[in-house]
Design a protein around this motif. Structure first.
Motif, PDB file in Angstrom:
ATOM      1  N   MET A   1     -25.425 -38.100  -1.639  1.00  0.00           N
ATOM      2  CA  MET A   1     -25.091 -37.120  -0.418  1.00  0.00           C
ATOM      3  C   MET A   1     -26.126 -36.286  -0.360  1.00  0.00           C
ATOM      4  SD  MET A   1     -21.901 -34.449  -1.745  1.00  0.00           S
ATOM      5  CE  MET A   1     -21.899 -32.861  -0.643  1.00  0.00           C
ATOM      6  N   GLY A   2     -26.100 -35.591   0.881  1.00  0.00           N
ATOM      7  CA  GLY A   2     -27.063 -34.418   1.158  1.00  0.00           C
ATOM      8  C   GLY A   2     -26.320 -33.217   0.679  1.00  0.00           C
ATOM      9  N   ILE A   3     -27.033 -32.025   1.410  1.00  0.00           N
ATOM     10  CA  ILE A   3     -26.818 -30.787   1.089  1.00  0.00           C
ATOM     11  C   ILE A   3     -25.206 -30.383   1.258  1.00  0.00           C
ATOM     12  CG2 ILE A   3     -26.887 -28.381   1.449  1.00  0.00           C
ATOM     13  CD1 ILE A   3     -29.961 -28.823   1.955  1.00  0.00           C
ATOM     14  N   ILE A   4     -24.923 -30.970   2.855  1.00  0.00           N
ATOM     15  CA  ILE A   4     -23.501 -31.221   3.171  1.00  0.00           C
ATOM     16  C   ILE A   4     -23.168 -32.378   3.950  1.00  0.00           C
ATOM     17  CG2 ILE A   4     -23.841 -30.074   5.461  1.00  0.00           C
ATOM     18  CD1 ILE A   4     -21.634 -28.407   5.019  1.00  0.00           C
ATOM     19  N   GLU A   5     -22.018 -33.174   3.730  1.00  0.00           N
ATOM     20  CA  GLU A   5     -21.343 -34.145   4.228  1.00  0.00           C
ATOM     21  C   GLU A   5     -20.154 -34.046   5.005  1.00  0.00           C
ATOM     22  OE1 GLU A   5     -20.737 -38.205   2.059  1.00  0.00           O
ATOM     23  OE2 GLU A   5     -22.661 -37.661   2.024  1.00  0.00           O
ATOM     24  N   LEU A   6     -20.191 -34.666   6.267  1.00  0.00           N
ATOM     25  CA  LEU A   6     -18.911 -34.602   6.905  1.00  0.00           C
ATOM     26  C   LEU A   6     -18.275 -36.115   7.054  1.00  0.00           C
ATOM     27  CD1 LEU A   6     -20.553 -32.242   7.982  1.00  0.00           C
ATOM     28  CD2 LEU A   6     -19.083 -32.268   9.951  1.00  0.00           C
ATOM     29  N   LYS A   7     -17.015 -36.503   6.674  1.00  0.00           N
ATOM     30  CA  LYS A   7     -16.573 -37.771   6.839  1.00  0.00           C
ATOM     31  C   LYS A   7     -15.375 -37.675   7.793  1.00  0.00           C
ATOM     32  CE  LYS A   7     -18.358 -39.826   2.499  1.00  0.00           C
ATOM     33  NZ  LYS A   7     -17.694 -40.564   1.471  1.00  0.00           N
ATOM     34  N   ASN A   8     -15.328 -38.415   8.884  1.00  0.00           N
ATOM     35  CA  ASN A   8     -14.397 -38.644   9.710  1.00  0.00           C
ATOM     36  C   ASN A   8     -13.387 -37.358  10.255  1.00  0.00           C
ATOM     37  OD1 ASN A   8     -13.967 -41.165   7.394  1.00  0.00           O
ATOM     38  ND2 ASN A   8     -14.497 -41.738   9.763  1.00  0.00           N
ATOM     39  N   ILE A   9     -14.238 -36.428  10.478  1.00  0.00           N
ATOM     40  CA  ILE A   9     -13.717 -35.146  10.737  1.00  0.00           C
ATOM     41  C   ILE A   9     -12.832 -35.245  12.242  1.00  0.00           C
ATOM     42  CG2 ILE A   9     -14.320 -32.790  11.610  1.00  0.00           C
ATOM     43  CD1 ILE A   9     -14.371 -33.467   8.437  1.00  0.00           C
ATOM     44  N   VAL A  10     -11.771 -34.620  12.258  1.00  0.00           N
ATOM     45  CA  VAL A  10     -11.193 -34.574  13.609  1.00  0.00           C
ATOM     46  C   VAL A  10     -10.543 -32.869  13.704  1.00  0.00           C
ATOM     47  CG1 VAL A  10      -9.089 -35.161  15.009  1.00  0.00           C
ATOM     48  CG2 VAL A  10     -10.280 -36.898  13.474  1.00  0.00           C
ATOM     49  N   LYS A  11     -10.839 -32.484  14.883  1.00  0.00           N
ATOM     50  CA  LYS A  11     -10.311 -31.253  15.060  1.00  0.00           C
ATOM     51  C   LYS A  11      -9.818 -31.088  16.524  1.00  0.00           C
ATOM     52  CE  LYS A  11      -9.012 -26.791  14.311  1.00  0.00           C
ATOM     53  NZ  LYS A  11      -8.412 -26.701  13.188  1.00  0.00           N
ATOM     54  N   THR A  12      -8.552 -30.653  16.581  1.00  0.00           N
ATOM     55  CA  THR A  12      -7.992 -30.816  17.874  1.00  0.00           C
ATOM     56  C   THR A  12      -7.149 -29.364  18.134  1.00  0.00           C
ATOM     57  OG1 THR A  12      -7.017 -32.972  17.591  1.00  0.00           O
ATOM     58  CG2 THR A  12      -5.935 -31.786  19.185  1.00  0.00           C
ATOM     59  N   PHE A  13      -7.347 -28.765  19.428  1.00  0.00           N
ATOM     60  CA  PHE A  13      -6.656 -27.734  19.979  1.00  0.00           C
ATOM     61  C   PHE A  13      -5.441 -27.675  20.795  1.00  0.00           C
ATOM     62  CE2 PHE A  13     -11.087 -26.469  18.809  1.00  0.00           C
ATOM     63  CZ  PHE A  13     -10.781 -25.292  17.616  1.00  0.00           C
ATOM     64  N   PRO A  14      -4.753 -27.108  20.778  1.00  0.00           N
ATOM     65  CA  PRO A  14      -3.406 -27.126  21.522  1.00  0.00           C
ATOM     66  C   PRO A  14      -3.807 -27.126  23.301  1.00  0.00           C
ATOM     67  CG  PRO A  14      -2.980 -25.418  19.998  1.00  0.00           C
ATOM     68  CD  PRO A  14      -4.561 -25.539  19.931  1.00  0.00           C
ATOM     69  N   SER A  15      -3.022 -27.981  23.854  1.00  0.00           N
ATOM     70  CA  SER A  15      -3.401 -28.074  25.320  1.00  0.00           C
ATOM     71  C   SER A  15      -2.206 -27.247  26.127  1.00  0.00           C
ATOM     72  CB  SER A  15      -3.286 -29.309  25.917  1.00  0.00           C
ATOM     73  OG  SER A  15      -3.427 -29.498  27.312  1.00  0.00           O
ATOM     74  N   GLU A  16      -2.403 -27.003  27.310  1.00  0.00           N
ATOM     75  CA  GLU A  16      -1.297 -26.467  28.137  1.00  0.00           C
ATOM     76  C   GLU A  16      -0.376 -27.245  28.229  1.00  0.00           C
ATOM     77  OE1 GLU A  16      -4.470 -25.883  28.817  1.00  0.00           O
ATOM     78  OE2 GLU A  16      -4.777 -23.533  28.565  1.00  0.00           O
ATOM     79  N   LYS A  17      -0.288 -28.510  28.447  1.00  0.00           N
ATOM     80  CA  LYS A  17       0.579 -29.565  28.707  1.00  0.00           C
ATOM     81  C   LYS A  17       1.171 -29.737  26.965  1.00  0.00           C
ATOM     82  CE  LYS A  17      -1.910 -31.948  32.280  1.00  0.00           C
ATOM     83  NZ  LYS A  17      -2.399 -33.240  32.443  1.00  0.00           N
ATOM     84  N   VAL A  18       2.741 -29.719  27.416  1.00  0.00           N
ATOM     85  CA  VAL A  18       3.508 -29.761  25.995  1.00  0.00           C
ATOM     86  C   VAL A  18       3.101 -31.282  25.404  1.00  0.00           C
ATOM     87  CG1 VAL A  18       5.691 -29.895  25.066  1.00  0.00           C
ATOM     88  CG2 VAL A  18       5.161 -28.126  26.835  1.00  0.00           C
ATOM     89  N   GLY A  19       2.960 -31.157  24.024  1.00  0.00           N
ATOM     90  CA  GLY A  19       2.931 -32.161  23.328  1.00  0.00           C
ATOM     91  C   GLY A  19       1.593 -32.890  23.259  1.00  0.00           C
ATOM     92  N   GLU A  20       0.520 -32.293  23.797  1.00  0.00           N
ATOM     93  CA  GLU A  20      -0.821 -32.838  24.025  1.00  0.00           C
ATOM     94  C   GLU A  20      -1.693 -31.816  23.243  1.00  0.00           C
ATOM     95  OE1 GLU A  20      -2.099 -33.982  27.916  1.00  0.00           O
ATOM     96  OE2 GLU A  20      -0.363 -35.095  28.416  1.00  0.00           O
ATOM     97  N   GLY A  21      -2.963 -32.636  22.858  1.00  0.00           N
ATOM     98  CA  GLY A  21      -3.918 -31.609  22.469  1.00  0.00           C
ATOM     99  C   GLY A  21      -5.520 -31.920  22.993  1.00  0.00           C
ATOM    100  N   VAL A  22      -6.463 -31.344  22.658  1.00  0.00           N
ATOM    101  CA  VAL A  22      -7.584 -31.531  23.142  1.00  0.00           C
ATOM    102  C   VAL A  22      -8.509 -31.652  22.191  1.00  0.00           C
ATOM    103  CG1 VAL A  22      -9.653 -30.421  24.485  1.00  0.00           C
ATOM    104  CG2 VAL A  22      -7.335 -29.976  25.532  1.00  0.00           C
TER     105      VAL A  22
END
Length: 638
Positions: A1-22
């Protein structure tokens, strides 16, 4: 492992369209090792700052894990900062040493208590001695005897003079306050530095110093930047973010571009060959299906096709702005006359007796170190600040102005569409959506509030809003701050096509190359004209790098000799005398600091009232010597 390790990161923000995310970030895995210096690139709003916030721990991922090495420290430089009012530059910089500040208060309390007591044989006094020893030892371990010198060195490297150290942070512009925040970050001895557009508010001299600092930094660095030269000089890895995915290359920016182009060419060729093979196989399947004796072979080929891993070509962001600056009306031949103009702030001279004439269609660059008056003259031209002398605009001149912090004037609570509609008039209100679309704000995106935009997106919106006004003379102060590299190129092309007059303040050589036909260098309260483009200017200055000019280096030895001869014999004699005095004071400071360190040890072992008094006197002597050093330094530099 390095100083910091990311595994399979997902980040979604709400969209103006209902039920969708960006998806800002999707399925990202990354290991950051000691010695890695990442440059993160991508279009404005691609998710660069989001990735940095997740690395810092400020923003949690929706799914995936982020593992940090035990006891590893992260320093994070954001685009927006907020200071406590009433602190000087030094006091604010010292906030990097919270542990030392606490220990200093404790040491002062212990010394004060010891000076008032006479029960040297008591158990409580002995406990006080033990406490003094422990606190002093901890203070020394944390760099208590060196942190002030380190702070002044870092602040000086970032462009602050010794006179600035005692000024309140409130008296500095946002760019200079950002430098103070950067100084704090560099003093904290972090294992990882996360830097979001760190060069936006630095002049070239400070950028060069900063590059040297980062190259020798022992930990890891992750940088968001759109400064191609800075990325090439500092980074050893490049991460491109496209549609929420990352593409990691072990190369600095320019080498990455070549590698990226080569890899995509290879992927396209491999994909084309694979598609040809698949088409041939599908023809065989259709042929064999028609014959009962070949049915099993057809099934075998179908299974073979199903097992084939289809070659995908790395995604590329191809959307670019569509910018055109229309000419409002044709002005007279002379658009601007500046006649014997001077400007001072609180008795500090900025510009002295400046005169110049700007003719219709000129393309002019203002260059030079920060603080030499480039932005000041731009503001005087548009009538934003008072001055001495005369500035006259020509017949039919209409000025458009893009300020260095133009995006800050936008109302965060308004939507993009409302921002534009409020600035529009009857003749262009129907074009608002088309203009927003040209600046890559399309569909439902125009209903976003300004406050959720990235720095680059805000700059794009500020440029779009500018097109709603009429002008034939365009004054722009650092318009490329926060703009991604592709948007910079589009803006440059639009300015090259602009039929009006352009005055532009910039430190970005790549951006200025081929853009202007006249250069004014700001130096020592005055300006010097160069009748040519930026490359001609560089040739005239006999340097190959714009950065060398910003450092103030004189390349030709004859110039240095000539400068020395300019001093009279008496002046040279006085300069040498001051230099000798400075060396003497520096030796005295060094000797006194050693004595004070020895006295600290003596106080811990055998404290007496006499010793405590001597200790206090030595500290006062040191303060006086530091003031004398500063006074002599200022006399030498003036």
């Amino acid at each position: 492992m390095g100083i910091i390790e990311l595994k399979n990161i997902v980040k979604t923000f709400p969209s103006e369209k209902v039920g969708e995310g960006v998806h800002a970030v999707r399925d990202v895995s990354l290991t950051i090792e000691e010695g890695d210096i990442f440059g993160i690139i991508g279009y404005s709003g691609a998710g660069k700052s989001t990735l940095l916030k997740m690395l810092s721990g400020e923003l949690p991922p929706d799914t995936g894990t982020i593992a940090l090495e035990k006891n590893a420290k992260i320093g994070y430089l954001k685009q927006d900062i907020d200071f406590v009012a009433g602190r000087t530059v030094l006091e604010e910089a010292y906030q990097a040493f919270t542990t030392l500040m606490r220990l200093e208060e404790e040491l002062d309390h212990i010394h004060h208590e010891m000076a008032e007591r006479t029960d040297y044989e008591s158990d409580s006094y002995n406990d006080l001695l033990i406490r003094l020893h422990d606190v002093t030892h901890e203070y020394e371990i944390h760099g208590g005897y060196t942190y002030k010198g380190d702070t002044e060195r870092i602040l000086s490297g970032l462009g602050f003079s010794r006179e600035d150290f005692s000024r309140l942070t409130d008296s500095f512009s946002g760019g200079w306050r950002m430098r103070i925040e950067l100084a704090k970050l560099l003093l904290e001895k972090n294992d990882i530095l996360l830097l979001d557009e760190p060069t936006n508010h630095l002049d070239i001299e400070s950028i060069i110093w900063f590059e040297g600092f980062l190259k020798s930094f022992p930990g890891a660095v992750v940088i968001i930047s759109h400064d191609k030269m800075f990325l090439d000089n500092v980074t050893n890895r490049t991460i491109e973010i496209v549609a929420g995915r990352i593409y990691d290359y072990p190369k600095p920016y320019s080498a990455f571009l070549e590698l990226r182009k080569e890899m995509i060419t290879q992927q396209l060729a491999a994909q084309k060959n694979q598609e040809k093979m698949i088409q041939q196989t599908e023809k065989l399947i259709d042929k064999f299906r028609a014959k009962a004796s070949k049915a099993s072979m057809a099934q075998s080929l179908i299974k073979k096709l199903d097992r084939i891993e289809r070659i995908e070509v790395d995604e590329q962001e191809t959307a670019v702005m569509s910018v055109r600056f229309p000419l409002s009306q044709q002005p007279g031949k002379v658009v601007l006359e500046i006649d014997h103009v001077s400007k001072s702030y609180d008795n500090k001279l900025i510009l002295k007796d400046i005169s110049l004439l700007v003719e219709r269609g000129s393309k002019i660059a203002f260059v030079g170190q920060n603080g030499q008056g480039k932005t000041t003259l731009a503001k005087m031209i548009i009538g934003e600040i008072p001055y001495e002398g005369n500035i006259r605009l020509g017949h039919n001149v209409e000025i458009g102005y893009f300020a260095q912090n133009q995006a800050h004037y936008l109302d965060g609570e308004l939507t993009l569409l409302d921002t534009m509609l409020n600035a529009a008039n009857d003749s262009n209100r129907t074009k608002v959506r088309d203009i927003l679309g040209a600046f890559l704000f399309r569909g439902d995106e125009v209903e976003k509030k300004v406050k959720v935009l990235s720095g680059g997106e805000r700059n794009r919106l500020a440029l779009a809003k500018m097109l709603l006004s009429s002008f034939n003379v365009l004054v722009m102060d650092e318009p490329t701050n926060h703009l991604d590299i592709a948007s910079k190129n589009v803006l440059k092309q639009a300015l090259q096509r602009f039929e009006g007059t352009l005055i532009i303040v910039s430190h970005d050589r790549d951006f200025l190359t081929g853009l202007t036909d006249k250069v004014y260098e700001f130096k020592n309260h005055t300006i010097k004209e160069y009748l040519g483009d930026i490359d001609f200017y560089l040739e005239q200055r006999a340097v190959s790098s714009f950065r060398e000019i910003e450092k103030g280096e004189e390349v030709k030895k004859e110039i240095v000799v000539e400068k020395e001869k300019a001093l009279s014999y008496e002046e040279q004699k006085e300069r040498k005398k001051l230099t000798n005095q400075l060396s003497k004071v520096e030796r005295q400071i060094s000797d006194l600091e050693k004595e004070i360190a020895q006295m600290n040890t003596q106080i811990q072992n055998t404290p007496t009232p006499e010793l405590m008094e001597q200790y206090g006197n030595k500290k006062k002597q040191l303060d006086n010597l530091m003031e004398e050093w500063e006074k002599i330094s200022l006399m030498i530099n003036n």
